[in-house]
Design a protein around this motif. Structure first.
Motif, short mmCIF file in Angstrom:
data_model
loop_
_atom_site.label_atom_id
_atom_site.label_comp_id
_atom_site.label_asym_id
_atom_site.label_seq_id
_atom_site.Cartn_x
_atom_site.Cartn_y
_atom_site.Cartn_z
N PHE A 23 14.61 10.74 -2.39
CA PHE A 23 13.88 11.76 -1.63
C PHE A 23 13.14 11.13 -0.45
O PHE A 23 13.18 11.66 0.67
N LEU A 24 12.46 10.01 -0.70
CA LEU A 24 11.75 9.32 0.39
C LEU A 24 12.72 8.83 1.45
O LEU A 24 12.42 8.90 2.66
N THR A 25 13.88 8.36 1.03
CA THR A 25 14.88 7.92 2.01
C THR A 25 15.39 9.08 2.84
O THR A 25 15.60 8.94 4.06
N SER A 26 15.59 10.24 2.21
CA SER A 26 16.07 11.41 2.95
C SER A 26 15.04 11.88 3.97
O SER A 26 15.39 12.21 5.12
N ILE A 27 13.77 11.90 3.58
CA ILE A 27 12.72 12.31 4.52
C ILE A 27 12.63 11.34 5.69
O ILE A 27 12.49 11.75 6.85
#
Length: 265
Positions: free
Chosen positions: A103-107
């Motif tokens: 999720f952090l990578t996608s953001i």
């Protein structure tokens, strides 16, 4: 003689209240007992109705409070899992099974795309990609509709599809609808030219709606921004202000929509 005297002595020793109660119980008619026994079930039934009504109201109050919270947490959790699923398989393949890392990578990826597309090189690549998509029969319509919806809520004021909020008389006299002005056109007729505004009135949040061509003089423009108008539509009218002020068109039409000069026919 002795037995009669003993009976008289016993009658003198027995209290009068006991004898009266005994006489009353004997003299009571059998028709009074069913009425007395029917009062108790009626009272119990009324008490049961009161308890059920109170319990139902408290249950519904709990549902009203918990349902929005449950929906919010469920959609948020679903969105986190959806976004996390884009990059989490890569980390799982590398042996890093940490929830939330995808999720952090996608953001971070979305943020970097926004920074890159704001540059000249990114804008050129985006234009080239749009050119290829527009050449495809089916994808061109889907992409065009999706781009218009995303442009409506874009923070870039120059690319907004919704120019301003409008209030129009619809569907009948005395009723009004909230819409968004998307463009302004000139309608040429034999009697002369008329300036019309293209007003989009949502009927299913922002994805579906009706398009009306209305004379610019018949449109009321409230003191609402486009973002506030979108919030009103999405919330079902719950976020609408208590008082709306209509702004004069001569001060609001030129900077937002662009005043068109009506040609003389």
């Amino acid at each position: 003689m002795g037995t009669r005297e003993m009976d008289r002595d016993l009658e003198r020793l027995i209290p009068l209240s006991i004898t009266d109660n005994a006489n009353c119980s004997k003299s009571s008619s059998p028709s009074d007992s069913p009425a007395a026994t029917a009062v108790a079930p009626a009272g119990n039934e009324a008490l049961g109705k009161v308890i059920r009504s109170w319990a139902w109201k408290k249950f519904m109050t709990g549902c009203v409070i918990l349902l929005p919270l449950a929906i919010t947490f469920y959609i948020t959790w679903w969105f986190i899992h959806l976004v996390d699923g884009f990059f989490s398989p890569i980390y799982i393949h590398l042996g890093m099974n940490i929830f939330g890392l995808g999720f952090l990578t996608s953001i971070t990826f979305i943020f970097l795309v926004g920074v890159f597309m704001s540059s000249w090189v990114g804008a050129s690549l985006l234009a080239l990609g749009e050119w290829f998509i527009k050449k495809m029969p089916l994808m061109s319509y889907i992409y065009a509709a999706s781009k218009q919806i995303s442009a409506a809520i874009s923070p870039d004021q120059t690319s907004q599809a919704f120019k301003e909020v409008a209030i129009v008389r619809h569907p009948r006299i005395g009723e009004y609808a909230i819409g968004f002005i998307t463009s302004t056109i000139i309608l040429r007729k034999t009697s002369g030219a008329e300036e019309l505004c293209c007003v989009y009135v949502p009927t299913n949040h922002l994805y579906l709606g009706d398009i009306f061509l209305i004379n610019s003089k018949d449109i009321m423009r409230p003191n609402l921004s486009v973002r506030e108008g979108i919030e009103i539509v999405i919330s079902g009218g719950m976020s609408i202000p208590k008082v709306l002020t209509i702004v004069d068109t001569q001060f609001i039409l030129s900077p937002r929509v662009g005043k068109l000069t009506v040609p003389q026919v």
